[in-house]
Motif scaffolding. Structure first.
Motif: not given
Lengths: 447, 904
Positions: A376-380, A385, A387, A430
């Protein structure tokens, strides 16, 4: 060196006799790095008067926070500000402190250590905490002026001196190694106005802690500080000019040639490619060692009166480079020495928590996905940022947080305790606060 | 006195203060009175008018949110000819010239008007007069054809005139109400609440619901009969049989006031050997059937309350008469608490019938059958060119457009591309038609998109005029605000065209009251005999007589008090009930029994088909052009759905909450499967509201066969055999967007939010894995935040413009995955700190209080989870307690059946 005991050693011997009369066992610690600093705290906390303690340090300083050398280099801290135990501290606590001293020999039978000055010091308990040194790199022509390590205050001062050199129009430096130390060196130099090129063997920075996406993000942040990068290559050889001065010919660094043939001009190189444990005393004293000095669960070496601690020791095949487990070693050792309590050291995995160039990072466990895992990835991209949590068999197997490390320790706990997290994904990624929300909701709907 | 000049930006002091007006709700046929507060040319608040007899102060959720439909967003502001903005003069003359040329070349029957039950009576009157009296064709039909034609014809057959004899008060004084083919809990909430309240006050009162679907109304019934769809006439014929067998007939009433009873009874008897055969025909347990018959037989005051389930049928008129037969046979009619009560769907369906707005009517309850009536109208209008025969009814009318017989059509205030059967054929017909004129207030309705000439019309709150609700109450809608741009009132637009056609003198109206007076005068023209007067052959007697209002002053008109017709010299204050003395409007003053052979719907399903029923949902109105703009009205049901019985779901491999596709006539309907035992086996239900503006494929009417009632031409909307199969999504998701976008997915459904829109998406194509899948929809966004996994189970993308959340997309190939968008909806268009905005990707407020569950009470926005929690905490043990605690159900009350379900 002569065999004549130095005045300092004489004074010490006198103090020892005092100790003997008080029947205090003698505790000698070789090395005065961060591990020793912490160990002293742990001992004093427990039994401030049990031992007559002697600390033998190579550097001419008290105990300081080595981690902060990067900050010193970047100008964010001074040597004074990172000093945790100045010489006066040792005095206050009745600790014999020998700075600028090197131990050359340990005699297990007679329980004596010998200094480079030939002074001999008796011990009842000996602790080797000699730490580590910069790992060597296979590059050719390393005996030129201008190549530095980045391990201690002296290294830092030399690098700073170069950076602050007046006169030369352009100051160029090569930093070798894209790990934390290399990045910090590069950052510190760049802040001082040096043109830095960072050479790293891997395709992206901090490759043990970051994946490609976050490594590249870090690179883009560092690039904003005008740091250049040569990734995926190693230094093949150092190049030099030869200058003759009054005394001798000086080989001065002019640049490096990379394994791909590229030449990068530089007047200074900092080698920050990793560490090698300092185990030489064990070799000399015939204490068991492997990559480092072998210790059991109670930090004892193959000699029951000799312990080892920190980056110079090896426990269950592991060596150490981060402070967290070493603090654990300090506690185990202090418990045994002070309270005679056997509290085994457990080398629990630790997360890497870093702050590079103002960016917070957190990394633990796997960095890359493997067969059967879900990532799982979160990209801003704008906020820089990123994660990432890797889940394998329903449990966290890897964590990479970049730019915002909130919940990192919560994830780490979930990973350590092998808690099933499938149902918490992706909200968990998150923030763990959202998982409490989910659990509450589940409770409500189950009720 | 100086004139106040209104402009868009200016708000003169005299309009900045608040004013309150008494007006009427523009939605359903209940016709509730409203008090509207206006400030700065905007209705800012509405509440029920306690003095209005229809609602006595209450309003349903649609009515209560009328002010939220305010604002001139998406209004048509200028006349357009072939897509170009033009002046009114040019638009009017273009329409007139095309109509004139077409009539000159092909005759008057080559043109048509298609009107709406949402027009005001004055608009209706002028349009009808222009076409039937001056153009010379009766090709004026209305969407009331889709709604009320059957009841209207049934009334005329039985009573001699299209008259609803009773009034709403009968619903509260009846001791038993048979609700058949109606779901007033959703469609007519205010009258429904009145019935429920009456039962609460006197629990011996019974509500019997007869409906193939277990609707919200059915759930609250004392007795519920889930009959086979379309078997309504079997039920009432069976009742007639039962009444005769049990000796429960009112022989005296039959003898004195009716004719044709024997034939009607024999016809019913010829169809059934016994009541058991009726039970079989209705597919219902005999005991239940008998229980309901017994209630009817043994209760003096019984009202049958019926609506579209009866009307929208290939034998709707017969069904209406089967009902009326039973009321006549027992004398349960023409007195308080008894009667057959037809409720209309639209606010002015009855007003349209009063002016003769249907193509089989001439004007003012006058018809073509009798030359005296034609002559009467001709003389009254001084019509040069009076139509002498019936025109084409809606389905035929659009067929004639399709076949080219009609070459110019003017559609006013309705959306036939959405609402007509075989609606895709309507599209093709309009594409082919040389001149399509559309008067409309909102842009981009499915029909406006086919117009050659678009005429901007005023709408509720802007226009003034009268309406008649389902119980004959005439009320006047007030003009409270100025229409935007160049929008005009419909009567003015028609009048202008009439002038351009050369009929200036006959259309010399300055104010709607001028039209109303003429309409009132026509109703009384040569109709002055008292009710009980023995009529002869040549009399053209009409119950509909409002001649007492023929000289109404403008001031009286503008402060009109609601009143039930007839309003004439005999009844200056109106009349609550008609036919109270058993004297009917037929020539011989006797009511007609109509022999009915009960018939099932004409087209029965094939082996692998299901029967599609269609209807309204609680919080939407018609094709959503108005209600679709109100966020809270979307919270109860937010996408087109298909209610399916569990056995059918199994048979067709449909899964709950997944999409399914219905098909018929080459058209498709994609909706969310809702598996429920409320549906009978083999029958599905779909809501009528969605259309091309709100969903990818959800125009129900496109799947409705153009089969109409053989008498009145009302289409059979309630019974369409269709094919059904799973949609087989590859992925599904949500898009929350500040701007409306043209979704390209195979399935999408749009939901209006307080800010922006929400789209529910499903696709049969692969799901991408980054923001590039949204790039086409948002070419200007370059600031994206992406949350995903590497197995396409999770993909969430947020797009920002200037750090404001502009869109949010959440999708998954795991179709069971649900994502609550409520929190995100509230964050749209807000600025989010760049360092913490990634937390938005959770879709959760960090305190977790965002998710209240499925919306139950739309008025106070109370969700299922909140209600459940409150009940579980032991705080509330009844619906009333919930109301006190959470306020849910205390406004419009239409969620009360759902609230009750929490306690059972």
């Amino acid at each position: 060196m002569t065999n004549t005991p130095s005045p300092t050693a004489d004074r010490l011997t006198n103090q020892f006799s005092e100790s003997v009369t008080q029947l205090k066992p003698l505790l000698v610690i070789i090395g005065n790095g961060m591990a020793t600093g912490r160990l002293l705290d742990e001992i004093i906390k427990r039994t401030p008067n049990k031992y007559q303690i002697t600390v033998i340090g190579k550097e001419h300083f008290g105990s300081y926070n080595r981690i902060m050398l990067s900050a010193v280099l970047a100008g964010d801290a001074t040597i004074d500000s990172i000093m945790q135990k100045p010489p006066a501290w040792y005095k206050e606590h009745s600790i014999n402190f020998l700075s600028g001293s090197l131990v050359t020999y340990i005699d297990k039978k007679t329980k004596v250590v010998e200094l480079a000055s030939s002074a001999q010091i008796n011990y009842d308990e000996l602790i080797i905490a000699t730490g580590s040194r910069t790992a060597e790199i296979p590059a050719k022509n390393q005996d030129v002026e201008g190549i530095f390590n980045f391990r201690d205050i002296a290294d830092t001062q030399k690098i700073q001196a170069f950076a602050k050199q007046e006169g030369s129009s352009s100051k160029q430096a090569i930093v070798i190694g894209g790990g934390l130390l290399g990045l910090e060196a590069a950052y510190g130099l760049a802040i001082s106005g040096v043109e830095v090129t960072l050479v790293h063997r891997n395709k992206w920075l901090l490759n043990r802690q970051l994946d490609k996406v976050s490594g590249n993000m870090l690179q883009s942040i560092m690039a904003q500080k005008k740091i250049k990068f040569a990734l995926g290559h190693e230094v093949a050889s150092f190049e030099n000019t030869i200058e003759s001065n009054a005394e001798r010919k000086v080989k001065s660094l002019s640049g490096v040639t990379l394994t791909n043939g590229e030449f990068i001009s530089a007047q200074m190189a900092v080698i920050a490619t990793g560490i090698t444990p300092n185990k030489k005393l064990a070799e000399i004293a015939n204490i068991d060692f492997n990559r480092a000095i072998l210790v059991n669960d109670y930090m004892q070496t193959s000699d029951a009166s000799i312990s080892a601690l920190g980056e110079c020791c090896e426990h269950n095949r592991a060596t150490f480079g981060l402070v967290d487990p070493i603090w654990g070693q300090c506690i185990t050792l202090a418990e045994r020495l002070c309270n005679n309590v056997k509290k085994p050291f457990q080398n629990a995995p630790v997360p890497t928590k870093l702050k590079v160039s103002g960016v917070q990072l957190f990394s633990a466990g796997d960095v890359e996905v493997s067969e059967g895992s879900q990532c799982f990835t979160l990209l801003d991209k704008k906020a820089l940022i990123y994660r990432k949590i890797i889940v394998k068999n329903g449990k966290i197997s890897g964590i990479v947080l970049f730019g915002d490390v909130s919940s990192g320790m919560a994830y780490f706990e979930l990973m350590r305790q092998q808690i099933t997290v499938n149902t918490m994904m992706p909200e968990l990624l998150i923030g763990d606060e959202f998982v409490t929300t989910i659990e509450n909701e589940q409770k409500v709907s189950a009720a | 006195m100086t004139d106040i000049i209104f402009t868009d930006k200016q708000s003169p002091a005299s309009v900045s203060s608040q004013t309150t007006s008494k007006t009427n709700c523009p939605y359903c046929g209940v016709g509730c009175g409203i008090e509207a507060t206006v400030e700065n040319n905007k209705v800012i608040a509405v509440k029920g008018n306690a003095e209005h007899p229809a609602n006595l102060g209450r309003l349903c959720v649609k009515g209560s949110s009328l002010h939220e439909t305010q604002g001139f967003h998406n209004r048509i502001l200028s006349p357009r000819v072939y897509g170009k903005n033009v002046s009114w003069d040019e638009a009017t003359s273009t329409v007139a010239k095309h109509f004139q040329d077409t009539i000159a070349q092909y005759g008057p029957d080559s043109v048509a008007f298609y009107l709406s039950g949402q027009l005001l009576t004055e608009d209706y009157y002028v349009a009808n007069k222009l076409m039937k009296g001056f153009i010379g064709s009766a090709n004026v039909d209305t969407n009331s054809r889709l709604c009320m034609a059957s009841a209207s014809a049934a009334h005329k057959r039985a009573f001699g005139e299209d008259v609803v004899a009773g009034c709403y008060e009968d619903l509260t004084s009846a001791d038993a109400i048979f609700i058949i083919g109606a779901n007033p809990a959703y469609a007519h909430p205010i009258v429904y609440q009145r019935m429920i309240k009456a039962r609460e006050e006197n629990p011996t009162r019974k509500i019997v619901v007869i409906d193939p679907r277990k609707t919200a109304t059915a759930k609250d019934a004392d007795l519920y009969l889930a009959i086979k769809p379309g078997s309504d006439a079997y039920f009432y014929n069976g009742l007639l049989l039962y009444l005769a067998e049990q000796g429960k007939l009112n022989n005296d009433y039959i003898a004195k006031h009716c004719q044709g009873f024997e034939q009607a009874l024999q016809t019913a008897q010829s169809q059934f050997a016994d009541i058991a055969a009726v039970a079989t025909a209705c597919d219902i347990e005999l005991s239940l059937l008998l229980e309901s018959y017994q209630i009817f037989a043994e209760t003096d005051n019984v009202v049958t309350f019926f609506s579209q389930g009866i009307n929208q049928s290939s034998t709707g008129v017969d069904k209406g008469n089967a009902i009326i037969n039973c009321h006549l046979a027992t004398g349960k009619i023409g007195r308080e608490g008894a009667g057959a009560f037809s409720i209309t769907g639209q606010p002015n369906a009855m007003g349209g019938r009063e002016v003769g707005g249907l193509s089989n009517q001439l004007a003012a309850h006058l018809y073509f059958e009798n030359s005296n009536e034609i002559d009467l109208v001709k003389r009254f209008w001084q019509a040069p060119n009076i139509a002498t025969k019936e025109g084409l009814k809606a389905v035929e009318l659009f067929d004639a457009v399709h076949s080219g017989k009609i070459k110019a059509i003017w559609i006013m205030a309705t959306n036939p591309v959405v609402s007509m059967p075989n609606a895709n054929r309507i599209k093709r017909a309009l594409e082919k038609c040389p001149m399509v004129v559309v008067s409309e207030c909102y842009e981009n309705t499915d029909t406006v998109n086919y117009a050659d000439v678009v005429l901007p019309a005023s709408t509720w709150g802007e226009k003034q005029g009268s309406v008649t609700n389902s119980d004959r109450t005439i009320s006047v809608h007030k003009s409270m605000i100025k229409a935007p741009g160049e929008a005009k009132n419909d009567w003015q637009i028609i009048t202008d065209v009439a002038h351009a056609l050369g009929f200036k003198d006959a259309f010399n109206y300055q104010h709607p009251v001028d039209i109303f007076r003429e309409h009132a005068a026509l109703s009384g023209f040569e109709n002055s005999h008292p009710f009980s007067y023995k009529r002869d052959e040549n009399d053209v007697y009409r119950v509909f007589d409002i001649s007492a209002l023929a000289n109404i002053s403008q001031a009286e008109y503008e402060n009109f008090s609601p009143i039930k017709w007839p309003i004439n010299s005999a009844n200056p204050k109106g009349l609550k009930r008609i036919f109270t003395d058993g004297i009917f409007a037929t020539k011989n003053q006797k009511a007609n029994f109509i022999p009915i052979i009960a018939q099932l719907p004409r087209k029965l399903p094939g082996n692998n088909q299901v029967v599609m029923n269609s209807g309204r949902i609680r919080d939407q109105w018609h094709t959503m052009t108005r209600t679709g703009r109100v966020a809270k009205l979307m919270t109860h049901s937010d996408e087109p759905y298909i209610a399916v019985n569990p056995d059918d779901a199994k048979r067709f491999q449909l899964e709950d909450k997944q999409l399914a596709v219905l098909s018929n006539l080459g058209a498709e309907f994609i909706g969310r499967v809702n598996i429920t035992t409320e549906q009978r086996n083999g029958e599905i239900f779909v809501p009528i509201h969605w259309n091309d503006n709100f969903s990818a494929s959800a125009r129900v009417s496109a799947l409705v066969n153009p089969i109409s009632d053989y008498i009145c031409g009302q289409p059979e909307f309630k019974h369409s055999p269709v094919n059904i199969k799973p949609f087989n999504s590859v992925w599904s998701g949500y898009l929350i967007s500040s701007q409306a976008v043209n979704c390209q997915t195979n399935y999408w459904s749009k939901i209006q939010l307080e800010q922006g829109h929400k789209y529910l998406l499903s696709d049969q194509q692969e799901l991408g894995d980054d923001e590039s899948i949204l790039a086409n929809l948002y070419p200007t966004i370059d600031d994206w935040l992406v949350l995903k996994d590497d197995q396409q189970n999770v993909l969430r993308i947020a797009g920002f413009i200037d750090n404001k959340l502009h869109c949010f997309f959440a999708a998954s190939t795991n179709l069971d995955l649900e994502f609550n968008t409520r929190f995100i909806e509230e964050q749209l268009n807000k600025t989010h700190p760049i360092k913490t905005r990634f937390k938005l990707m959770s879709g959760l407020d960090s305190d977790g209080k965002n998710d209240v569950g499925t919306m139950i009470c739309s008025c106070f926005q109370i969700g299922e989870k909140t209600i459940k929690e409150t009940i579980e905490s032991g705080q509330c043990k009844s619906v009333e307690a919930l109301g006190e605690k959470l306020k849910c159900g205390t406004n419009c009350g239409s969620c009360i059946p759902e609230l009750k379900a929490f306690f059972t």
